[in-house]
Write an enzyme that holds these catalytic residues in place. Sequence first.
Site, mmCIF file in Angstrom:
data_model
loop_
_atom_site.group_PDB
_atom_site.id
_atom_site.type_symbol
_atom_site.label_atom_id
_atom_site.label_comp_id
_atom_site.label_asym_id
_atom_site.label_seq_id
_atom_site.Cartn_x
_atom_site.Cartn_y
_atom_site.Cartn_z
ATOM 1 N N ASP A 111 48.219 -17.581 24.022
ATOM 2 C CA ASP A 111 48.985 -18.433 23.107
ATOM 3 C C ASP A 111 50.031 -19.299 23.798
ATOM 4 O OD1 ASP A 111 51.140 -16.605 23.625
ATOM 5 O OD2 ASP A 111 50.460 -15.324 21.981
ATOM 6 N N HIS A 135 44.051 -13.718 31.125
ATOM 7 C CA HIS A 135 42.888 -14.143 30.343
ATOM 8 C C HIS A 135 42.912 -15.636 30.066
ATOM 9 C CE1 HIS A 135 42.430 -9.742 28.758
ATOM 10 N NE2 HIS A 135 42.105 -9.873 30.018
ATOM 11 N N ASN A 188 47.684 -12.602 26.753
ATOM 12 C CA ASN A 188 47.707 -13.546 25.640
ATOM 13 C C ASN A 188 47.341 -14.961 26.071
ATOM 14 O OD1 ASN A 188 48.540 -11.372 24.123
ATOM 15 N ND2 ASN A 188 50.707 -11.922 24.216
ATOM 16 N N PRO A 243 47.877 -13.031 14.800
ATOM 17 C CA PRO A 243 47.299 -11.686 14.648
ATOM 18 C C PRO A 243 46.866 -11.106 15.978
ATOM 19 C CG PRO A 243 45.706 -13.360 13.974
ATOM 20 C CD PRO A 243 47.000 -14.082 14.232
ATOM 21 N N ASP A 244 46.965 -9.771 16.093
ATOM 22 C CA ASP A 244 46.384 -9.146 17.269
ATOM 23 C C ASP A 244 44.887 -8.981 17.037
ATOM 24 O OD1 ASP A 244 46.055 -6.978 15.592
ATOM 25 O OD2 ASP A 244 47.575 -5.732 16.540
ATOM 26 N N PHE A 245 44.218 -8.295 17.933
ATOM 27 C CA PHE A 245 42.765 -8.210 17.835
ATOM 28 C C PHE A 245 42.283 -6.977 17.094
ATOM 29 C CE2 PHE A 245 43.404 -11.204 21.218
ATOM 30 C CZ PHE A 245 42.340 -12.095 21.100
ATOM 31 N N ARG A 246 42.947 -5.840 17.277
ATOM 32 C CA ARG A 246 42.342 -4.572 16.875
ATOM 33 C C ARG A 246 43.034 -3.830 15.743
ATOM 34 N NH1 ARG A 246 41.313 -5.346 22.211
ATOM 35 N NH2 ARG A 246 39.152 -5.022 22.858
#
Length: 370
Positions: free
Chosen positions: A173, A190, A171, A97-100
């Site tokens: 991941d 990040h 990302n 899933p993305d964040f927003r």
Amino acid sequence: MLTLNMSNVTQNTEEEAEHPNSDEGSSTTTVDFLGSLLSRFKLAMPNPAGEEKDVEKPEQLLPEVSFKGVAEYLASNKCKNIITISGAGISTSAGIPDFRSPGSGLYDNLEKYDLPSPQAIFEIGYFKENPQPFFTLAKELYPGTFKPTWCHYFIKLLEQKGLLLRAYTQNIDTLERVAGISGEKIVEAHGAFHSAHCLECKKEYTQEWVKEKVFNDEIPRCSECESLVKPDIVFFGEALPGRFHELRMKDFEECDLLIVMGTSLKVQPFASLIGSVRDTTPRLLMNREKCGELDPFMALMGFGGGMDFESDNAYRDVAWLGDCDDGCKELCSLLGWQEELETLVKTEHEQINKETKTQSLKSNSPKNGD
């Protein structure tokens, strides 16, 4: 670039407030200043269709300001140092899933963790007090469960063709690494799960060590000092990796095409990367919605770099709206690379499936002495 010296503005305003009659020209000065301010604001605003404005544009490198024009430019010998910057949108088709995104985004589905705020799960202060929510979430998102997407392999294809200068990603991941993109080409702005360190003594731990702890529902703690061990992802309240700052200035000065994929461009300083390229460098956005557009108020204060997709002065920014995977497929189709991309995705996914099956058989086989 328009620059407004606010210290002088503040000083002049304060002096006029204290001595309203000290200078016969004070009212004129104020009117002149306001006129200048409005003039700057008008220059900063996008030009309405049909209204001519004498603004000198930098050289246009695209044969036409369109998706097709980007493809033609990419295929030319003028384009040799491409930078991609990407966000969670390139991994959503992998199941992450993305964040927003409303409803499906990570921040909308954290109620079960009883957090003071959705962002708290990635705040370093909260993590030190209560690491359990993060590691519970990490178990769901841990690398090794997901396959790279068409976007990841598009970036890999750029590298194979000798066109990729660097892939900057928000990302965590590690799917760029799984896709086989060389580590030297990746900047994980990040951080990522592929390594971890003790928060106190800084002892390094492998991804496999942390993953074993997490999947056994244990909080990873240092074998030396018993402090928390955290994957090397950047939490709110932490500095970005040194590699991000080391490469940023050099890379973006050399960049001759910037491709932005799957990001809302809301998190700084990553979002400011789009303004780090030269003012002639074409920029392609592949996203579900437009973002990163020029804010006239920021331009008024002297901050440029925002994208301009629609004004009469647009000369280098192109937006392709839709799923990022589809955008990469369409771009490869225009370039005549579609078959190469399809073969790469198929071959790599088959290899991942084979490796996953082998690992599963090993983990389920009886151990010696059982």
